[in-house]
Design a protein around this motif. Structure first.
Motif, PDB file in Angstrom:
ATOM      1  N   GLU A  99     -44.493 -48.676 -32.995  1.00 42.92           N
ATOM      2  CA  GLU A  99     -44.473 -50.116 -33.138  1.00 42.92           C
ATOM      3  C   GLU A  99     -45.892 -50.627 -32.938  1.00 42.92           C
ATOM      4  O   GLU A  99     -46.468 -50.453 -31.861  1.00 42.92           O
ATOM      5  CB  GLU A  99     -43.505 -50.743 -32.124  1.00 42.92           C
ATOM      6  N   ARG A 100     -46.433 -51.207 -33.970  1.00 36.48           N
ATOM      7  CA  ARG A 100     -47.812 -51.685 -33.974  1.00 36.48           C
ATOM      8  C   ARG A 100     -48.779 -50.605 -33.512  1.00 36.48           C
ATOM      9  O   ARG A 100     -49.732 -50.874 -32.779  1.00 36.48           O
ATOM     10  CB  ARG A 100     -47.955 -52.957 -33.133  1.00 36.48           C
ATOM     11  N   GLY A 101     -48.518 -49.382 -33.932  1.00 34.73           N
ATOM     12  CA  GLY A 101     -49.388 -48.269 -33.642  1.00 34.73           C
ATOM     13  C   GLY A 101     -49.168 -47.596 -32.312  1.00 34.73           C
ATOM     14  O   GLY A 101     -49.871 -46.623 -31.992  1.00 34.73           O
ATOM     15  N   ASN A 102     -48.234 -48.070 -31.525  1.00 28.33           N
ATOM     16  CA  ASN A 102     -47.933 -47.487 -30.222  1.00 28.33           C
ATOM     17  C   ASN A 102     -46.662 -46.652 -30.283  1.00 28.33           C
ATOM     18  O   ASN A 102     -45.698 -47.032 -30.939  1.00 28.33           O
ATOM     19  CB  ASN A 102     -47.783 -48.581 -29.165  1.00 28.33           C
ATOM     20  N   ASP A 103     -46.675 -45.533 -29.583  1.00 27.75           N
ATOM     21  CA  ASP A 103     -45.524 -44.639 -29.538  1.00 27.75           C
ATOM     22  C   ASP A 103     -44.627 -44.969 -28.354  1.00 27.75           C
ATOM     23  O   ASP A 103     -45.101 -45.218 -27.242  1.00 27.75           O
ATOM     24  CB  ASP A 103     -45.972 -43.188 -29.428  1.00 27.75           C
ATOM     25  N   TYR A 104     -43.327 -44.928 -28.604  1.00 29.36           N
ATOM     26  CA  TYR A 104     -42.340 -45.138 -27.561  1.00 29.36           C
ATOM     27  C   TYR A 104     -41.270 -44.064 -27.678  1.00 29.36           C
ATOM     28  O   TYR A 104     -40.927 -43.627 -28.782  1.00 29.36           O
ATOM     29  CB  TYR A 104     -41.702 -46.523 -27.668  1.00 29.36           C
ATOM     30  N   TRP A 105     -40.739 -43.673 -26.531  1.00 29.24           N
ATOM     31  CA  TRP A 105     -39.762 -42.593 -26.473  1.00 29.24           C
ATOM     32  C   TRP A 105     -38.541 -43.013 -25.673  1.00 29.24           C
ATOM     33  O   TRP A 105     -38.651 -43.722 -24.671  1.00 29.24           O
ATOM     34  CB  TRP A 105     -40.365 -41.350 -25.822  1.00 29.24           C
ATOM     35  N   GLY A 106     -37.387 -42.542 -26.116  1.00 30.77           N
ATOM     36  CA  GLY A 106     -36.171 -42.721 -25.358  1.00 30.77           C
ATOM     37  C   GLY A 106     -36.077 -41.713 -24.235  1.00 30.77           C
ATOM     38  O   GLY A 106     -36.935 -40.836 -24.066  1.00 30.77           O
ATOM     39  N   GLN A 107     -35.023 -41.824 -23.465  1.00 31.81           N
ATOM     40  CA  GLN A 107     -34.853 -40.954 -22.300  1.00 31.81           C
ATOM     41  C   GLN A 107     -34.309 -39.576 -22.656  1.00 31.81           C
ATOM     42  O   GLN A 107     -34.367 -38.659 -21.839  1.00 31.81           O
ATOM     43  CB  GLN A 107     -33.928 -41.623 -21.277  1.00 31.81           C
ATOM     44  N   GLY A 108     -33.793 -39.434 -23.847  1.00 30.49           N
ATOM     45  CA  GLY A 108     -33.249 -38.171 -24.305  1.00 30.49           C
ATOM     46  C   GLY A 108     -31.747 -38.092 -24.136  1.00 30.49           C
ATOM     47  O   GLY A 108     -31.178 -38.643 -23.195  1.00 30.49           O
ATOM     48  N   THR A 109     -31.110 -37.396 -25.056  1.00 30.34           N
ATOM     49  CA  THR A 109     -29.684 -37.148 -24.975  1.00 30.34           C
ATOM     50  C   THR A 109     -29.428 -35.670 -25.275  1.00 30.34           C
ATOM     51  O   THR A 109     -29.995 -35.107 -26.213  1.00 30.34           O
ATOM     52  CB  THR A 109     -28.894 -38.064 -25.930  1.00 30.34           C
ATOM     53  N   GLN A 110     -28.604 -35.054 -24.457  1.00 29.41           N
ATOM     54  CA  GLN A 110     -28.362 -33.622 -24.576  1.00 29.41           C
ATOM     55  C   GLN A 110     -27.372 -33.321 -25.690  1.00 29.41           C
ATOM     56  O   GLN A 110     -26.296 -33.923 -25.761  1.00 29.41           O
ATOM     57  CB  GLN A 110     -27.827 -33.061 -23.257  1.00 29.41           C
ATOM     58  N   VAL A 111     -27.740 -32.384 -26.540  1.00 30.01           N
ATOM     59  CA  VAL A 111     -26.843 -31.843 -27.556  1.00 30.01           C
ATOM     60  C   VAL A 111     -26.685 -30.357 -27.281  1.00 30.01           C
ATOM     61  O   VAL A 111     -27.671 -29.614 -27.246  1.00 30.01           O
ATOM     62  CB  VAL A 111     -27.381 -32.071 -28.977  1.00 30.01           C
ATOM     63  N   THR A 112     -25.455 -29.940 -27.076  1.00 29.26           N
ATOM     64  CA  THR A 112     -25.167 -28.539 -26.816  1.00 29.26           C
ATOM     65  C   THR A 112     -24.166 -28.038 -27.841  1.00 29.26           C
ATOM     66  O   THR A 112     -23.089 -28.621 -27.999  1.00 29.26           O
ATOM     67  CB  THR A 112     -24.605 -28.339 -25.401  1.00 29.26           C
ATOM     68  N   VAL A 113     -24.528 -26.974 -28.532  1.00 28.65           N
ATOM     69  CA  VAL A 113     -23.680 -26.390 -29.558  1.00 28.65           C
ATOM     70  C   VAL A 113     -23.274 -25.004 -29.092  1.00 28.65           C
ATOM     71  O   VAL A 113     -24.127 -24.135 -28.885  1.00 28.65           O
ATOM     72  CB  VAL A 113     -24.390 -26.304 -30.909  1.00 28.65           C
ATOM     73  N   SER A 114     -21.995 -24.792 -28.928  1.00 31.01           N
ATOM     74  CA  SER A 114     -21.487 -23.519 -28.454  1.00 31.01           C
ATOM     75  C   SER A 114     -21.034 -22.651 -29.615  1.00 31.01           C
ATOM     76  O   SER A 114     -20.587 -23.152 -30.652  1.00 31.01           O
ATOM     77  CB  SER A 114     -20.336 -23.727 -27.473  1.00 31.01           C
ATOM     78  N   SER A 115     -21.143 -21.350 -29.440  1.00 30.62           N
ATOM     79  CA  SER A 115     -20.738 -20.411 -30.473  1.00 30.62           C
ATOM     80  C   SER A 115     -19.343 -19.880 -30.216  1.00 30.62           C
ATOM     81  O   SER A 115     -18.749 -20.138 -29.160  1.00 30.62           O
ATOM     82  CB  SER A 115     -21.730 -19.257 -30.560  1.00 30.62           C
TER      83      SER A 115
END
Length: 115
Positions: A99-115
């Motif tokens: 946004e206007r040249g600045n980077d922003y990040w979310g807190q993250g969300t876990q994705v787990t894929v089981s076999s």
């Protein structure tokens, strides 16, 4: 200041699907691009998919044909539809925006894929 909030992560069996969403809020004048990155245990953060203000998309080779990124511009929201999930997709997924040249990040969300 821009805040990002991800949702939609969880546990899924291989071959299944998940849909991640991320909404940007705060002082937003111009969102240049939004996207998703992920970081698996012991690995570097890597780009998954991005979408620009002109709707140009970019995908990691490992997810092409399986993941789709999209935006609702009026809501400053980005989605990641993940199909045919594989165990190697397991990671923390982070929403990103410029946004206007600045980077922003979310807190993250876990994705787990089981076999």
């Amino acid at each position: 200041q821009v805040q990002l909030m991800e949702s939609g992560g969880g546990l899924v069996q291989a071959g299944g699907s998940l849909r991640l969403s991320c909404a940007a809020s705060g002082t937003i004048f111009s969102v240049d691009a939004m996207g998703w990155y992920r970081q698996a245990p012991g690995k570097q953060r890597e780009l998954v998919a991005t979408i620009t203000s002109l709707s140009r998309t970019n995908y990691a080779d490992s997810v092409k044909g399986r993941f789709t990124i999209s935006r609702i511009y009026a809501k400053n929201t980005v989605y990641l539809q993940m199909n045919s999930l594989k165990p190697e997709d397991t990671a923390v997924y982070y929403c990103w925006t410029a946004e206007r040249g600045n980077d922003y990040w979310g807190q993250g969300t876990q994705v787990t894929v089981s076999s």
